[in-house]
Design an enzyme around this catalytic site. Structure first.
Site, PDB file in Angstrom:
ATOM      1  N   CYS A 369      21.268  34.835  44.078  1.00  0.00           N
ATOM      2  CA  CYS A 369      21.134  33.397  44.326  1.00  0.00           C
ATOM      3  C   CYS A 369      22.342  32.787  43.636  1.00  0.00           C
ATOM      4  CB  CYS A 369      19.810  32.873  43.810  1.00  0.00           C
ATOM      5  SG  CYS A 369      19.365  33.420  42.149  1.00  0.00           S
ATOM      6  N   GLY A 372      21.296  34.619  39.671  1.00  0.00           N
ATOM      7  CA  GLY A 372      20.590  35.886  39.833  1.00  0.00           C
ATOM      8  C   GLY A 372      19.522  36.114  38.788  1.00  0.00           C
ATOM      9  N   ARG A 375      15.502  33.052  41.529  1.00  0.00           N
ATOM     10  CA  ARG A 375      15.082  33.459  42.865  1.00  0.00           C
ATOM     11  C   ARG A 375      15.323  34.948  43.094  1.00  0.00           C
ATOM     12  NH1 ARG A 375      17.965  28.137  45.377  1.00  0.00           N
ATOM     13  NH2 ARG A 375      19.138  28.387  43.455  1.00  0.00           N
ATOM     14  N   LYS A 411      15.378  33.377  32.319  1.00  0.00           N
ATOM     15  CA  LYS A 411      15.461  32.606  31.078  1.00  0.00           C
ATOM     16  C   LYS A 411      14.099  32.023  30.704  1.00  0.00           C
ATOM     17  CE  LYS A 411      18.844  29.736  31.891  1.00  0.00           C
ATOM     18  NZ  LYS A 411      19.910  28.827  31.455  1.00  0.00           N
TER      19      LYS A 411
END
EC number: 3.1.3.95
Lengths: 597, 739
Positions: A369, A372, A375, A411
């Site tokens: 995405c 990375g 999504r 994250k």
């Protein structure tokens, strides 16, 4: 590697996890879990070691016997020695069976570098059939086995499995993929795990050059490999194409190398998770996507999944329609206006496409995405869940989360905002929740395909926020290492693994090679009432679920009958033998049996 | 796949291109190459069934995975059904055939089941009716059970096309006389099956047994709508009953354990003349006085004609709703998928279900918590009255949740209660306006209850689905008359005319007519929690019967054993207080809402007693689409190896295993035969062996998808109008800059 082997010794749940762990990235959880795990360690030791072993083979807590075998150890110094080899999940242990020799071999499996078979079933000559083990500590161990009955297969497989747990389920490393230590200290990419799997042909220097062309150095690395057709799922971040349309020969070459690993001529499929407009817009900030011009052997499609901000707003709207009161007469249109299920549908549709490409063997797939870690994690993990039944077990799912989410730097700290008062932080977004929701939708559509139940998913989500466990703390592995999360916290999986019964789906039926394709249609997707509306007393779940309850009753009944039947058989045979050998002096037994005799 | 051949351009006068109707080119349609006449299925005719017209070389479209396949065959029309005869069916596995309907094959459509017929002319879809000037190249038939058939007539001879198309249109759409129903020719020619009359008689007997001993019944057939026997309040003079042909008199439906009764009444005919109105008024006053007078309890009147749903609303809603499931092709499926929830909502069907359930809860609350009698008032007392009174009984009386109980409920409230099945299903095609799916609405409401409280019901959702299908099979007399009177007169005269042959009418409740024993096990709920039998007592060994509340309506429930010594006094007190409160409440709907809420919430806060009162959840997310009935023919909606069926088959397998073990133990050890009681329902459950890959649509629509290819939405994404700015933002606010 060192610390990871050390970790293997101390905690049984990790042993299991790492034993089956399919990828290097999964092997990072080294939490303190003594308190929760004591019970299971004890149990395992009791089951694992037989009496003989416990007397003759030294054992560590959590260590258990896998197999033992009579072999001939071909000692380079003293010639062949007959002995018995014991393989545990920690070591290879050999004790001589010859009276005049007190030879003992005690080799931690971590020492093993390579295992080779020598000779074949038809090999002639004394001791020509067996295994040759190359060790990292500058020695070789050769064992000869009996030729009949594939006697070495068992030993070979056990050794492969436990000596190289990283590679086990995916058969790695192989001729096409290797494990690289280039990121051992997170110097290549600070949001990636320490161990990465990359195409065999590509050198570490190549990788470094590729990293310059991928956002935050998140280079394409292996997520999953199809056991038969060898097509792969590879994940990364967007290429740094920018407004000027920059190219990078190394990146192009690298993608081609990935494409060629399954020896197929087909193009590499690139799924960009974003809507194409966003991908184009990202060029303005230096990002972008793989253009046809630069990547001749790749085919790019966009999966139209929206960004973290859209998802955050969508969930807010869900809350508005369910809390404190549930919208009644306009429920459906309100639900639609949240777009939540629509997003779920797009994520699932994307994952189905990835899984289908790989499963049909049409081509390998690269997913990215922007960075990375949102999504992309959703897509790779969901596709893996569809493709590989292992991830549908409790342990497998834990590994999936550990690997595709935790190790690959979703994250969590920023997305959840652990301990941070800034509630309006634009970095927050329910991406992981959305993933779990997708899993729930699959669970709903395939109620017999998952070892775990709804409760397991709710528990994971509850502890996503609770901060009681270290599992979801910090943004990436390097930060976790710096903060010594593994030493200072307990893992969520220690909780789930020590209460497995609670999280088991009684209807689970193991089906090894079954690919699951959920139907990503609004006709089947539904709002997860038991999670999103669980605070509303009017909408309470039937606890326990009546279907489940009835099934459990039947299971108990079945076990009871089986036991009775066994008792009856036992009693009958006892009676028969009693009748034939000695006069029936035990009238007590007779009356107890109440048979027709 | 059977045929791999490809149909050529077919002379190719037109160059066909994909369109919304025919989205594959004919060249892409894989067909069966074999000689058409060679291996064709034979036409099975029922007794009395006659072939009317036929056409050969018709191509039926079968959707398989994401492409369409064509099967050549013969399209026939009889006086009972439209049937397609291809050799498509040979693909069925043995065990799958056990679940086929024995009367209606996979490619059969009874004439009454046809909903709409469309023709495709130059790729435009048009409704077909009346005399046609031009004949279509393709025929699309939408059925009332929501199947959709596509027949390509491109390769059929012109005169055959004319004959079959006009034949089908004529026989399905032109108005019919009752006497011309296939029912009668079948009944005259069918000699195999047993008479329905016996069963009918027993139903009547049941009603009589339950009430006639105390209350006066009116045995004469004085009204065309009322059954031969019904129950009215004792003090009601018989001439009053007859005065308006049964209008304006309260008829007993059911009594609650506390003695309060559910009554229904058909409104007096609307009159313009003041004099007649005056007479009506005083008549009604008299009636109300009778039933309001002590010893009777307070009566709450629910006027369903003016304060509740209209039939028109139900009709409109269902018309919109069913269109959502009559899907011509995959493109249509995915196009409607994005707006699915708002489409559903705009049909209002689910909301109508919610309103019915809510009204039923309100009535239940009045009966159960307020100890009031409830009088349902409706123009003919034969639509919403039937629906609500039977819904209330399903919720309050556990017997109605058994198979026999539900059957007698439908028989009592709907068939004998004079629901106009003939008109409401538009079986005779005489008046489209009268076609209102009231009974289907009832089944859908029951389905919501079955879905929410599965263990409370002896029958399954499959039972409800096949029952709804049976509305359109004209060999069963159950749903083909407007009233018992209409049935009796028609049957009576018939038997007089022919004298020699009695009519052999079948009842829908004889499931063996439609299904093999193994398939019938799917109608029985393996989760049904039977009421625990009393352990001891003189009745041991007798067949357990559900304890039914037969306390008599509108009598002072002095003798009711349920009341304790003190209860009665307190009840009296409460009633006095309530009486005052209620008179106050009549004008205050807010407080009425409160008592409803309180009742509803307090019930839902307690653990469910499956043998007691059962209330549905009516919150937004809890009212659902009856997926089995509505989605069953849509291949895109199929979950291979998944859905509820996966769990149910596991459950049945386990039951079978347990039963096997029981038998083994019993063989070895007869003294332990007591074990036997545990799993009585497991009989013949071996039907689902090897069923790991059953489709979620099982036992319907077996053939659409065999491979495990995923279905992918063809159009998924739409721009978010309202969140444009958010959608454009970067995930993380970091300028990647130049690297």
């Amino acid at each position: 590697m060192g610390c990871f082997l050390r970790a293997r010794l101390s905690h049984s749940w990790e042993l299991q996890e790492q034993r089956v762990s399919s990828m290097a990235a999964a092997s990072t959880s080294k939490y303190n879990s003594h308190s929760l795990e004591n019970e299971s360690i004890k149990r395992m030791s009791r089951e694992g070691g037989n009496q003989d072993l416990s007397e003759t083979v030294p054992r560590l807590p959590g260590e258990m016997l896998i197999t033992d075998k009579e072999v001939i150890y071909i000692c380079p110094f003293n010639g062949p020695i007959k002995g018995r080899v014991y393989i545990t999940n920690y070591r290879l242990y050999l004790r001589s069976l010859e009276t005049d020799s007190a030879l003992i071999l005690d080799v931690p499996l971590g020492v093993i570098s390579r295992i080779e078979k020598m000779g074949g079933a038809s090999s002639r000559g004394e001791n020509a059939y067996g295994l040759d083990i190359t060790c990292k500590d500058l020695r070789n161990l050769r064992f000869a086995l009996k030729q009949e009955g594939h006697s070495r297969r068992d030993m070979f497989e056990s050794l492969m499995k436990y000596a190289f747990p990283l590679a086990h389920s995916l058969g790695l490393p192989n001729h096409h993929w290797r494990i690289t230590f280039i990121n051992k200290c997170y110097e290549l990419c600070d949001t990636y795990p320490a161990l990465l799997v990359v195409p065999y042909r590509t050198s570490d220097d190549d990788l470094r050059r590729v990293a310059t062309f991928r956002s935050r150095n998140r280079i394409p690395v292996l997520s999953w490999i199809h056991p038969e057709n060898k097509t792969v799922i590879v994940r990364c971040s967007q290429p740094l194409v920018g407004m000027s349309g920059k190219r990078n020969k190394d990146d192009e070459k690298y993608l081609d190398a990935i494409r060629e690993t399954n020896r197929q001529i087909s193009k590499l499929t690139i799924y960009d998770a974003r809507p194409s407009v966003n991908a184009v817009a990202n060029k303005a900030t230096g990002g972008g996507y793989e253009s046809d011009d630069a990547y001749h052997n790749a085919e790019l499609s966009f999966l139209d999944i929206h960004n973290i901000h859209v998802m955050r707003e969508s969930l807010k709207k869900v809350k508005d329609i369910v809390y404190p009161n549930v919208e009644e007469s306009h429920w459906l249109s309100s639900l639609e206006s949240t777009h939540w299920l629509e997003h779920i549908k797009l994520v699932l549709t994307g994952a189905i496409q990835v899984a289908d490409k790989v499963s049909s063997g049409k081509s390998s797939v690269l997913v990215h995405c922007s960075d990375g870690w949102d999504r992309t994690s959703q897509l790779t993990s969901l596709a893996m869940l569809m493709l590989d039944s292992f991830y549908r077990t409790i342990e497998g799912f834990e590994i999936l989360v550990q690997k595709e989410w935790i190790s690959f730097g979703h994250k969590f700290a920023s997305r959840i905002g652990h301990g941070d008062k800034n509630h309006a932080d634009a970095d927050r977004s329910p991406i992981f929740l959305q993933f779990i929701d997708c899993v729930w939708q699959m669970l709903k559509q395939f109620p017999t395909a998952f070892e775990f139940n709804e409760r397991f998913l709710v528990t994971i989500l509850d502890h996503l926020y609770s901060c009681r466990f270290g599992t979801f703390l910090f943004n990436c592995e390097s930060a976790r290492e710096r903060q010594k999360v593994m030493e200072r916290t307990v893992s969520l999986w220690s909780l789930t693994n020590s209460n497995k019964e609670k999280f088991k789906n009684p209807f689970y039926t193991k089906e090894i090679n079954r690919v699951l394709y959920p139907v990503a249609s609004m006709r089947h997707l539904e709002l997860w009432v038991n999670y999103y509306i669980r605070w509303n007393p009017r909408i309470k779940q039937q606890q326990p679920n009546p279907v489940e309850q009835r099934y459990m009753e039947l299971l108990a009944l079945r076990d009871d009958y089986i036991k009775r039947l066994e008792d009856l058989q036992l009693a009958n045979s006892a009676k028969l033998s009693a009748a034939s050998s000695s006069p029936p002096n035990s009238s007590q037994m007779m009356s107890h049996l109440q048979t027709q005799f | 796949m059977l045929g791999k051949g490809v149909v050529g351009g077919g002379g190719g006068t037109k160059a066909p291109k994909p369109s919304f109707v025919s989205y594959v080119r004919p060249e892409e349609i894989h067909t069966n190459e074999k000689e058409v006449t060679e291996k064709e299925a034979t036409l099975h005719l029922l007794p009395g069934e006659q072939l009317l017209c036929e056409a050969s070389t018709v191509l039926k479209y079968v959707q398989e995975d994401s492409c369409q396949r064509g099967v050549y065959g013969r399209l026939v029309c009889t006086d009972f059904k439209i049937a397609f005869l291809g050799d498509d069916e040979s693909a069925l596995d043995n065990y799958e055939t056990q679940f086929k309907n024995k009367v209606i094959g996979e490619n059969d459509i009874t004439l009454h089941c046809v909903d709409q017929i469309y023709g495709v002319f130059d790729e435009k879809k048009k409704t077909l009716f009346g005399q046609l000037k031009k004949y279509p190249e393709k025929l699309i038939i939408h059925c009332k059970d929501l199947r959709v058939f596509h027949f390509c007539l491109r390769y059929t001879k012109e005169e055959e096309v004319k004959r079959i198309v006009s034949g089908i249109i004529h026989h399905t759409q032109s108005p019919k006389l009752l006497k011309r129903l296939f029912l009668f020719s079948y009944a005259q020619n069918n000699t195999v099956k047993k008479l329905e009359k016996e069963k009918l008689a027993s139903t009547q007997k049941e009603i009589r047994n339950s009430c006639s001993s105390v209350l006066g019944t009116v045995p004469e057939l004085f009204s065309l709508r009322l059954p031969a026997y019904f129950v009215v309040p004792t003090p009601l003079p018989e001439e009053d009953v007859k005065r308006f042909q049964g209008h304006g008199i309260p008829i007993w439906c059911w009594s609650c354990h506390n003695g309060s009764a559910l009554l229904k009444m058909s409104a007096l005919p609307k009159e313009q003349d003041d004099g007649i109105l005056q007479i009506q008024k005083s008549f009604l006053d008299g009636i109300y006085k009778t039933i309001h007078r002590p010893p009777y309890e307070i009566v709450k009147t629910e006027d369903l004609s003016s304060n509740f749903l209209s039939l028109q609303e139900i009709q409109t809603a269902y018309c919109k709703f069913k269109q959502l499931f009559l899907i011509d092709n995959s493109t249509e499926f995915w196009d409607t998928d994005i707006k699915w929830f708002s489409l559903l909502e705009s049909s209002s069907w689910l909301d109508i279900i919610r309103r019915c359930l809510k009204k039923a809860i309100e009535i239940t609350e009045s009966l159960e918590a307020q100890n009031m009698n409830v009088l349902l008032l409706e123009e003919n007392a034969s639509d919403l009255c039937c629906l609500l009174s039977s819904l209330v009984q399903v919720m309050m009386d556990p017997h109605c949740r058994t198979r026999t109980g539900f059957q007698s409920l439908v028989q009592k409230e709907w068939v004998m209660g004079g629901h106009c099945f003939l008109d409401r299903c538009n079986h005779l095609r005489q008046n489209d306006k009268e076609e209102v799916p009231v009974f289907l609405l009832f089944l859908d409401c029951v389905w919501q209850l079955v879905h929410q409280h599965t263990p409370a019901f002896e029958f399954t959702e499959t039972y409800l689905t096949v029952l709804s299908d049976s509305l359109y099979i004209p060999i069963f007399s159950t749903f083909f008359f407007n009233s018992p009177h209409q049935k009796d007169t028609n049957m009576g005269r018939e038997s007089l005319d022919t004298q020699s042959k009695p009519l052999n009418l079948l009842t829908v409740w004889d499931w063996s007519v439609q299904f093999e024993p193994k398939a019938q096990t799917l109608l029985r709920n393996p989760l049904y929690a039977e009421k625990p039998k009393p352990d001891k007592g003189p009745r041991k060994g007798m067949r357990f019967k559900h304890q039914r509340q037969l306390s008599l309506p509108l009598t002072q429930s002095k003798s009711s054993p349920k009341r304790g010594f003190f209860r009665e006094e307190t009840d009296h007190l409460i009633k006095n207080l309530l009486g005052k409160r209620i008179s106050k409440l009549i004008n205050s709907s807010d407080e009425l809402q409160d008592s409803f809420r309180e009742f509803y919430d307090s019930w839902h806060s307690k653990p469910t007693d499956y043998h007691g009162l059962l209330l549905p959840h009516i919150e937004g997310p809890e009212i659902r689409v009856w997926a089995q009935r509505y989605l069953r023919w849509i291949p895109e909606a199929q979950i291979l190896g998944g859905g509820r069926m996966a769990v149910m088959s596991r459950l049945l397998e386990m039951m079978e295993e347990v039963q096997d073990l029981q038998e083994k133990i019993n063989e070895r050890h007869p003294s332990q035969a007591a074990l036997h009681a545990e799993t009585r329902h497991a009989e013949a459950s071996c039907l689902l062996r090897n069923s790991a890959r059953l489709s979620s649509l099982f036992p319907f629509a077996l053939l659409q998808r065999h491979s495990s290819k995923p279905v992918l939405p063809t159009s998924g994404w739409k721009a978010l109008e309202d969140e444009e700015d958010l959608a454009k933002r970067e995930d993380d606010f970091v300028d990647l800059g130049d690297v």
